[in-house]
Each structure stands twice: as C-alpha cells, then as structure tokens.
Design a protein around this motif. Sequence first.
Motif, PDB file in Angstrom:
ATOM      1  N   UNK A   3       0.583  -1.157  -0.002  1.00 18.49           N
ATOM      2  CA  UNK A   3       0.092   0.092  -0.127  1.00 18.49           C
ATOM      3  C   UNK A   3       1.054   1.023  -0.013  1.00 18.49           C
ATOM      4  N   UNK A   4       1.877   1.451   0.794  1.00 18.17           N
ATOM      5  CA  UNK A   4       2.976   2.450   0.751  1.00 18.17           C
ATOM      6  C   UNK A   4       3.493   2.742  -0.239  1.00 18.17           C
ATOM      7  N   UNK A   5       4.003   1.901  -1.111  1.00 15.33           N
ATOM      8  CA  UNK A   5       4.768   1.985  -2.165  1.00 15.33           C
ATOM      9  C   UNK A   5       3.907   2.178  -3.258  1.00 15.33           C
ATOM     10  N   UNK A  38       6.590  -0.798  -7.002  1.00 15.86           N
ATOM     11  CA  UNK A  38       5.404  -1.237  -6.295  1.00 15.86           C
ATOM     12  C   UNK A  38       4.904  -2.539  -6.741  1.00 15.86           C
ATOM     13  N   UNK A  39       5.050  -2.592  -8.260  1.00 13.23           N
ATOM     14  CA  UNK A  39       4.778  -4.110  -8.951  1.00 13.23           C
ATOM     15  C   UNK A  39       5.411  -5.169  -8.500  1.00 13.23           C
ATOM     16  N   UNK A  40       6.791  -4.863  -8.456  1.00 10.83           N
ATOM     17  CA  UNK A  40       7.591  -5.971  -7.701  1.00 10.83           C
ATOM     18  C   UNK A  40       7.274  -6.401  -6.437  1.00 10.83           C
ATOM     19  N   UNK A  77      -5.971  -6.095  -2.381  1.00 11.50           N
ATOM     20  CA  UNK A  77      -6.697  -5.722  -3.527  1.00 11.50           C
ATOM     21  C   UNK A  77      -6.632  -4.248  -3.703  1.00 11.50           C
ATOM     22  N   UNK A  78      -6.404  -3.455  -2.535  1.00  9.26           N
ATOM     23  CA  UNK A  78      -6.253  -2.012  -2.486  1.00  9.26           C
ATOM     24  C   UNK A  78      -4.839  -1.576  -3.125  1.00  9.26           C
ATOM     25  N   UNK A  79      -3.914  -2.588  -2.719  1.00 11.06           N
ATOM     26  CA  UNK A  79      -2.780  -2.046  -3.355  1.00 11.06           C
ATOM     27  C   UNK A  79      -2.750  -2.446  -5.011  1.00 11.06           C
ATOM     28  N   UNK A  80      -3.391  -3.285  -5.480  1.00 13.61           N
ATOM     29  CA  UNK A  80      -3.676  -3.523  -6.851  1.00 13.61           C
ATOM     30  C   UNK A  80      -4.407  -2.342  -7.429  1.00 13.61           C
ATOM     31  N   UNK A  81      -5.403  -1.649  -6.730  1.00 10.40           N
ATOM     32  CA  UNK A  81      -6.073  -0.567  -7.285  1.00 10.40           C
ATOM     33  C   UNK A  81      -5.113   0.707  -7.259  1.00 10.40           C
ATOM     34  N   UNK A 249       4.484   0.319   8.782  1.00 10.09           N
ATOM     35  CA  UNK A 249       4.074   0.840   7.328  1.00 10.09           C
ATOM     36  C   UNK A 249       2.696   1.319   7.245  1.00 10.09           C
ATOM     37  N   UNK A 250       1.891   1.253   8.398  1.00 13.45           N
ATOM     38  CA  UNK A 250       0.528   1.848   8.494  1.00 13.45           C
ATOM     39  C   UNK A 250       0.565   3.467   8.465  1.00 13.45           C
TER      40      UNK A 250
END
Length: 342
Positions: A3-5, A38-40, A77-81, A249-250
């Motif tokens: 999420x962070x990256x 982020x993808x990696x 899923x949030x990170x993917x979005x 990381x939050x």
Amino acid sequence: MCLGVGSQAVLWKTLAQTPSMEFLHVPDIINLVLWCVGLLTQITVFVVYTLKCIFYFEAVRREYDHPVRVNFFFAPWIACMFLAIGVPPHITTTLHPAIWCVFMTPILCLELKIYGQWMSGGSRRLSQVANPSNYLAVVGNFVGALLGATTGWKEGAIFFFAVGLAHYLVLFVTLYQRLPTNEALPKELHPVFFLFIAAPSVASVAWEKIQGNFGYVSKIAYFISLFLYTSLVVRLNFFRGFRFSVAWWAYTFPMTGAAVATIKYSNEVRHPITQSLAVVLSFIASLTVFSLLLTTILHAFVWGTLFPNDISIAITHKKRKTKKNKKSAGGKKDTILSKLSL
C-alpha cells in the motif's frame, strides 16, 4: 508495504500532472520507477503468501478468523487498485472497467461477510471488535470508487462510495465511543491509528473524480482528514517507545493519501499556502516511505529481526471451551464440593 509503495506511485503521478504543481517540474520517470517497484513488491508478497497458503493453510485460516488480521485481507486488492490508478502514462492512459471488476469482486465478497458480522455477529459485533485496522475494510470502497470513476464507470463508483460512507460513519463513531471493557490495541500497533486519516482523504479524491471538481463534499472530507492528521501528529508520545515492526508501514498509506488530497485541494484553491502545504506533506510522505523501505530491508536481510513484535497480533494457542468441556468442568466442581461437604 504494498500500500505504501503503490500509493507513492499515485502521489508522484499526481504531482507531475496537476497544474498547481507545475512549478516543481516533476518528471514522469519518478512515477514509472515507483510503479515498477510497487509492482515488484506486490508480486513478491503475492508469491510468498501463496506459498504460505499452500504449506501453512491452517495459519491462513486462523488469520482469517482473527478480529485484527482479517482486515488485512483487503490490503492486496487495495494495493492492486493503487497500481492501476498510478499506472504511468508511458504504459497506458486509459483503463478498462474489467480491471475495476476484477479488483472489487473480492472486496465485495469480504465486505458481505465482515459487515454482516459487524451487524449480527455476536462476539464479532462491531462494538466488540472495533479497532483502527477496521478502516482497511472501509477504505477499499473509496479506492474502488476512485478507480471506478477513473475507468469511466461512475455508477459503480457512486455505489461503493455510498457503501463506504455509511460504514465509515458507523466505524468512526464506534471507535470514538469504545467502552473501557474493550480490549486495547498493543502499543506496538499504535501506528495503525494513522488509518483514521486514510478514509476521508481518499474519499475526497474519489468524489473529486466522480464530480469533476473539488467541491464542497470533497472539501469536507479533506478538512476532516487534515484535522485528524494534525491531531495525531501532535501526540508524539503516543507513537514512541516501541521497536520497529511491519506495523510501522501503517504510517505510509494514510500520509500519502492526505498529500494527494492536499494537491487536489491546492489545484482548486490556488494559493502559496495550499501549494506549500501540498509540497510539505508530499515530502513527509515520500521520506517516510523511503525510510521505512530502507529500514525494512535492513531488518529483513541484514539484522534478521523483521518480525520482533508479531506476537502482539498472534493467534492464541488456547482452545475454545466447548459445551462438553464446560459440563465436564462443572461435574468435576460438583464432585469436589460434595467431597468437601463430607
């Protein structure tokens, strides 16, 4: 971490494309590099967790039944979005609505289960399990609304925005009115309190994308997030006195969300103060992500102490007492009492 990256890719894409930030002359290559990182990161975490599902399925099942850890099933899923929203212009400038459907389907399934438990789950009722990590179960609606509006599917975006808004208000009030009997979060998990900022900041950007301008609704949500940001920052002692853990990381995703919302606000209300605030919050968010990424790498590969505080949300090994066990315990108690009476 994802999420962070991933949110950083959105931040730097926004900095490069927002007219009010043109004086910074941000190159698109930064967005491209962060998006690739982020993808990696997302692929690496996906592979590792898939292996965990294969070899330690019982641990995954027990995480799913845990009142805190279940909320983190929304995170991938949030990170993917975020990666879809922050995709570099060099790759594509348009997104197909099918991408939105793929990412929002698992979120909807999770929400149907968890929101149902919040209403009628007995021991899983929201008043019993409410904690700041529950915001992950809500913020996905606003990120989904942002992605839906980006793909052009505004009806779906408004639907999830409405669902997110309804449950955000309920969760916000519940967390403010937690009973003294509710179990408090361990000190090591205090960084998740920054998730208070995430929902209103993302909601303001999502409504700006749906409406087409940073109107009153977006401003109200943004001002709420800005106030919450300030109220948390001034409580420095609340976030001190514990060692590094993945929970840190939050801090990243909510800070980045607030920075993106500030950039959008500065584009609507152009003034040196709003532009300066956008630059400052963007710098703080980026510095936080870079520092935590470096620290995480050191703890993981150099010092080998990446999970020192994982016990704070570990699943108990104690077995639940069944009715049969309770009856046998009651029988033993009666036997002891009868012997004592004799």
